[in-house]
Design an enzyme around this catalytic site. Sequence first.
Site, short mmCIF file in Angstrom:
data_model
loop_
_atom_site.label_atom_id
_atom_site.label_comp_id
_atom_site.label_asym_id
_atom_site.label_seq_id
_atom_site.Cartn_x
_atom_site.Cartn_y
_atom_site.Cartn_z
N ASP A 1 -4.66 0.12 -1.64
CA ASP A 1 -3.91 0.91 -1.34
C ASP A 1 -4.47 1.75 -2.67
OD1 ASP A 1 -2.13 3.04 0.40
OD2 ASP A 1 -0.66 3.10 -1.33
N HIS B 1 -8.04 12.02 -3.68
CA HIS B 1 -7.37 12.98 -4.92
C HIS B 1 -7.58 12.75 -6.30
CE1 HIS B 1 -3.85 11.41 -3.70
NE2 HIS B 1 -4.11 11.51 -4.78
N HIS C 1 -8.48 4.43 -6.46
CA HIS C 1 -8.42 5.25 -6.81
C HIS C 1 -8.68 4.81 -8.77
CE1 HIS C 1 -6.12 8.17 -4.05
NE2 HIS C 1 -5.31 6.80 -4.13
#
Length: 484
Positions: free
Chosen positions: A235, A178, A240
């Site tokens: 994570d 995202h 990201h």
Amino acid sequence: MVSRIIPVDPFDLVIFGGTGDLARRKILPGLFRRFCADQMPEEARIIGAARSEMSDDAFREMVAEAIREFGGKRGGDDAELDAFLERVGYETVDATGEGGWKALAGRMREGTTRAFYFSVGPSLFGDLAERLHTHGLATPDSRIVVEKPFGHDLESARALNATLAQHFTEEQIYRIDHYLGKETVQNLMAVRFGNTLFEPLWNAQYVDHIQITVAETVGVGGRGGYYDKSGAMRDMVQNHLMQLLCLIAMEPPARFDPNAVRDEKLKVIRALDPVAPHHISRGQYDAFEDQPSYRDDVENPRSTTESFIALRCHVSNWRWAGTPFYLRTGKKLRARASEIAVVFKDAPHSIFGAEAGRHRNVLSIRLQPNEGMTLGVTIKEPGPGGMRLVDVPLDMTFADALGPDAEEVPDAYERLIMDVMRGNQTLFMRGDEVEAAWAWTDPLIEGWQGRGEVPKPYDVGSSGPDDSLMLMHRDGRKWRDIRT
Ligand code: NAP
């Protein structure tokens, strides 16, 4: 400035895990906002699917509550909510069993764009792909949206890619990160490739170093069990931060199309050098007043998983040879702030003398809060008294620049879901990208595990453990403050 809404074609969207946290906080409110913005056609249908027994009406009530709670300012009025709910339904489906699949298939319309959002735990991704196929729901042009985490390491990511590939082509698979849906992140490409100003300077000759910080104030919350098996590297960095690094470092693609952009990102990941152990700092937050420590949060007193990581890496190619990239991310830090800072080199010679001090241009790209960009430039301090220099920000906060229309900027999830419906994969990760990122990440994790390294404690509300500060200090550089 009025944002331009491009309506998408009618679609059937099935959200597996439609009753879960992500669906309630992000996916469903995001769809409602797109509905209110007139981007969703009349004929669109959204079907929640999970194991819980629930009627259509009970699910609609749950959706309405989620939208009231998480819809934000851009949510519409009651009439719009009712109209949206008419498009919503629910089917009880078990990803690991045969129950509910026939009924779900019965709800799908022929000839309409189909998308299946896998908003369930990653252990179910393979089951869903398999059953979509065996129950004949996976038509040649249907799409699947796969949430993170995509694998736990290279081997599991390869296995998952292989499982999905048995039933879906790469063009049908939308792996969500995202971060790529954030306005600023896309603006990064606009700034780099839409202006002539920056690109000539965007290389090792002019850029001293780049810092990427994603700082959170929250701890692991209710995700302790999952997080302790993962840690900040898996994570956050593998996905990201790696994506942000790619967009900063990549060569200009020939076109803004999915494979051209993703080819260039892949080259960046493949050009990353292994990271030396002394260029990695890992930390775990300590207990603070009445707040639990990381080990308390994950209920594992001997945990060696990091809730913070900082590292220095290098992209070994002609553009970036010699320019370090410093990445940092962690929980329970000083502020919730994400920023990419491109720190340019000093002017080669100061005509103002040593007393004018050291001044550097920094382009700061803020992802949160207050998405926007700031370019630090050096000017003369106003007033008499000689030539004193100061650094001032040329600020472009999107909320200011766009005025009231800034509220119309879709959040990451709503933008990405609409991209799925349009069939645009540019902002989604390709299978080989994910695998390349794991191929770089795995040896680093194996390295500190093999050496039996334990993360250093750090204070809640700090900027991480001391040795993360040393990582920069040793190079004669300094992290930028973590602040909102
Ligand atoms: P969650 O709150 O635990 O929800 C899981 C959902 O899956 C529920 O709707 C659950 O409903 C359903 N489910 C569980 N087992 C199922 C089965 N066998 N068949 C069908 N449905 C089943 O999880 P979440 O936080 O929404 O996360 C969903 C996914 O998004 C995960 O992969 C997570 O890593 C990812 N993600 C979440 C966030 C976030 O902010 N929450 C952020 C990024 C990524 P039933 O129990 O009724 O079946």
